[in-house]
Design a protein around this motif. Structure first.
Motif, PDB file in Angstrom:
ATOM      1  N   VAL A 167      42.540  -0.687   6.896  1.00  0.00           N
ATOM      2  CA  VAL A 167      43.182  -0.904   5.594  1.00  0.00           C
ATOM      3  C   VAL A 167      42.385  -0.177   4.518  1.00  0.00           C
ATOM      4  N   TYR A 168      43.101   0.431   3.561  1.00  0.00           N
ATOM      5  CA  TYR A 168      42.474   1.190   2.484  1.00  0.00           C
ATOM      6  C   TYR A 168      42.883   0.627   1.128  1.00  0.00           C
ATOM      7  N   ASP A 169      41.977   0.706   0.191  1.00  0.00           N
ATOM      8  CA  ASP A 169      42.263   0.361  -1.197  1.00  0.00           C
ATOM      9  C   ASP A 169      42.975   1.550  -1.834  1.00  0.00           C
TER      10      ASP A 169
ATOM     11  N   GLY B 176      38.591   8.635  -2.582  1.00  0.00           N
ATOM     12  CA  GLY B 176      37.621   9.326  -1.740  1.00  0.00           C
ATOM     13  C   GLY B 176      37.691   8.896  -0.290  1.00  0.00           C
ATOM     14  N   ALA B 177      38.718   8.119   0.062  1.00  0.00           N
ATOM     15  CA  ALA B 177      38.870   7.640   1.438  1.00  0.00           C
ATOM     16  C   ALA B 177      39.191   8.786   2.389  1.00  0.00           C
ATOM     17  N   ALA B 178      39.016   8.540   3.669  1.00  0.00           N
ATOM     18  CA  ALA B 178      39.263   9.570   4.685  1.00  0.00           C
ATOM     19  C   ALA B 178      40.672  10.147   4.593  1.00  0.00           C
ATOM     20  N   LEU B 179      41.648   9.301   4.272  1.00  0.00           N
ATOM     21  CA  LEU B 179      43.042   9.746   4.235  1.00  0.00           C
ATOM     22  C   LEU B 179      43.322  10.735   3.115  1.00  0.00           C
ATOM     23  N   ALA B 180      42.380  10.888   2.185  1.00  0.00           N
ATOM     24  CA  ALA B 180      42.565  11.829   1.078  1.00  0.00           C
ATOM     25  C   ALA B 180      42.288  13.269   1.483  1.00  0.00           C
ATOM     26  N   SER B 181      41.831  13.473   2.719  1.00  0.00           N
ATOM     27  CA  SER B 181      41.496  14.829   3.171  1.00  0.00           C
ATOM     28  C   SER B 181      42.350  15.244   4.354  1.00  0.00           C
ATOM     29  N   GLY B 182      42.795  16.483   4.311  1.00  0.00           N
ATOM     30  CA  GLY B 182      43.562  17.024   5.432  1.00  0.00           C
ATOM     31  C   GLY B 182      42.740  17.189   6.688  1.00  0.00           C
ATOM     32  N   SER B 183      41.425  17.189   6.562  1.00  0.00           N
ATOM     33  CA  SER B 183      40.568  17.326   7.747  1.00  0.00           C
ATOM     34  C   SER B 183      40.559  16.055   8.596  1.00  0.00           C
TER      35      SER B 183
ATOM     36  N   GLY C 226      52.365   3.269   4.448  1.00  0.00           N
ATOM     37  CA  GLY C 226      52.218   2.873   3.056  1.00  0.00           C
ATOM     38  C   GLY C 226      53.365   1.980   2.633  1.00  0.00           C
ATOM     39  N   LEU C 227      53.049   0.954   1.875  1.00  0.00           N
ATOM     40  CA  LEU C 227      54.073   0.119   1.254  1.00  0.00           C
ATOM     41  C   LEU C 227      53.914   0.250  -0.247  1.00  0.00           C
TER      42      LEU C 227
ATOM     43  N   LEU D 243      45.640   6.519  -3.781  1.00  0.00           N
ATOM     44  CA  LEU D 243      45.481   7.041  -2.424  1.00  0.00           C
ATOM     45  C   LEU D 243      46.807   7.214  -1.700  1.00  0.00           C
ATOM     46  N   LEU D 244      47.764   6.327  -1.938  1.00  0.00           N
ATOM     47  CA  LEU D 244      49.043   6.445  -1.231  1.00  0.00           C
ATOM     48  C   LEU D 244      49.685   7.801  -1.521  1.00  0.00           C
ATOM     49  N   CYS D 245      49.752   8.169  -2.799  1.00  0.00           N
ATOM     50  CA  CYS D 245      50.349   9.471  -3.150  1.00  0.00           C
ATOM     51  C   CYS D 245      49.492  10.627  -2.659  1.00  0.00           C
ATOM     52  N   ARG D 246      48.190  10.477  -2.732  1.00  0.00           N
ATOM     53  CA  ARG D 246      47.312  11.547  -2.252  1.00  0.00           C
ATOM     54  C   ARG D 246      47.469  11.739  -0.748  1.00  0.00           C
TER      55      ARG D 246
END
Length: 199
Positions: free
Chosen positions: A63-65, A70-77, A8-9, A104-107
């Motif tokens: 790359v994610y917005d 709701g992106a994949a990176l928002a879930s621990g799974s 993350g930047l 999303l970065l913080c999540r």
């Protein structure tokens, strides 16, 4: 086996650190980099470097917005090997310390912490007031690795790139990844007595 690493930047100065990390990861076959750029990060990297946002995004495998919570990176799974925020603004670091960040970065960083994965925050701010210091201490207590990009001079850097590479290399080592600029310090035994005592 390929490891996903989130990069993350955020919007503080020092975009080149995150860009250099992405450049190295692109050449590291065992790592798949997943990039989140905040809006302020995009503005800062264009102001500070000769890179375009599109060129930086092209360095990552995915790359994610930052608005896509709701992106994949928002879930621990969604399994990753950890996350590096580089540079990390003090605002982002403080938000992480109290679990109040949006986007999303913080999540993704919060997910990294709650899943017990390594989170490295390259905090770029100086001077730090007491409120900053308390929040950074709280973030460390949560399990984050507070990693300010502090230049080291014992290796006699000759260029700005040398300083950037030294910090990025140390972060790679902290993650257990190869450091292409690794130079092991062997002590001052080779220095003359005059050099060692400053006379």
């Amino acid at each position: 086996m390929t490891t996903r690493l989130v990069v993350g930047l955020s919007g503080s100065s020092g975009s080149i650190y995150g860009i250099r990390l992405l450049e190295v990861l692109r050449r590291t076959p065992e790592v798949e980099s997943h990039l989140i750029l905040t809006g302020p990060a995009k503005r800062t990297l264009v102001a500070e470097t000769d890179y375009s946002v599109k060129a930086v995004e092209a360095l990552a495998a995915r790359v994610y917005d930052n608005r896509d919570i709701g992106a994949a990176l928002a879930s621990g799974s969604y399994r990753t090997g950890g996350m590096v925020i580089l540079p990390c603004s003090i605002r982002t670091a403080c938000a992480l310390a109290v679990g109040a960040g949006d986007g999303l970065l913080c999540r993704a960083a919060d997910v990294t912490l709650k899943e017990g994965r390594p989170l490295i925050v390259g905090v770029r701010e100086t001077p730090l007031h007491l409120g900053h210091l308390r929040q950074l201490a709280a973030l460390a207590e949560l399990g984050a690795i507070v990693f300010p990009p502090v230049p080291a001079f014992y290796l006699r850097p000759k260029t700005l790139d040398d300083l950037v590479n030294q910090t990025v290399g140390r972060i790679l080592e902290r993650l257990g990844l190869p450091n292409p600029w690794a130079v092991e310090w062997t002590g001052t035994a080779g220095q003359s007595a005059g050099q060692a005592d400053g006379t």
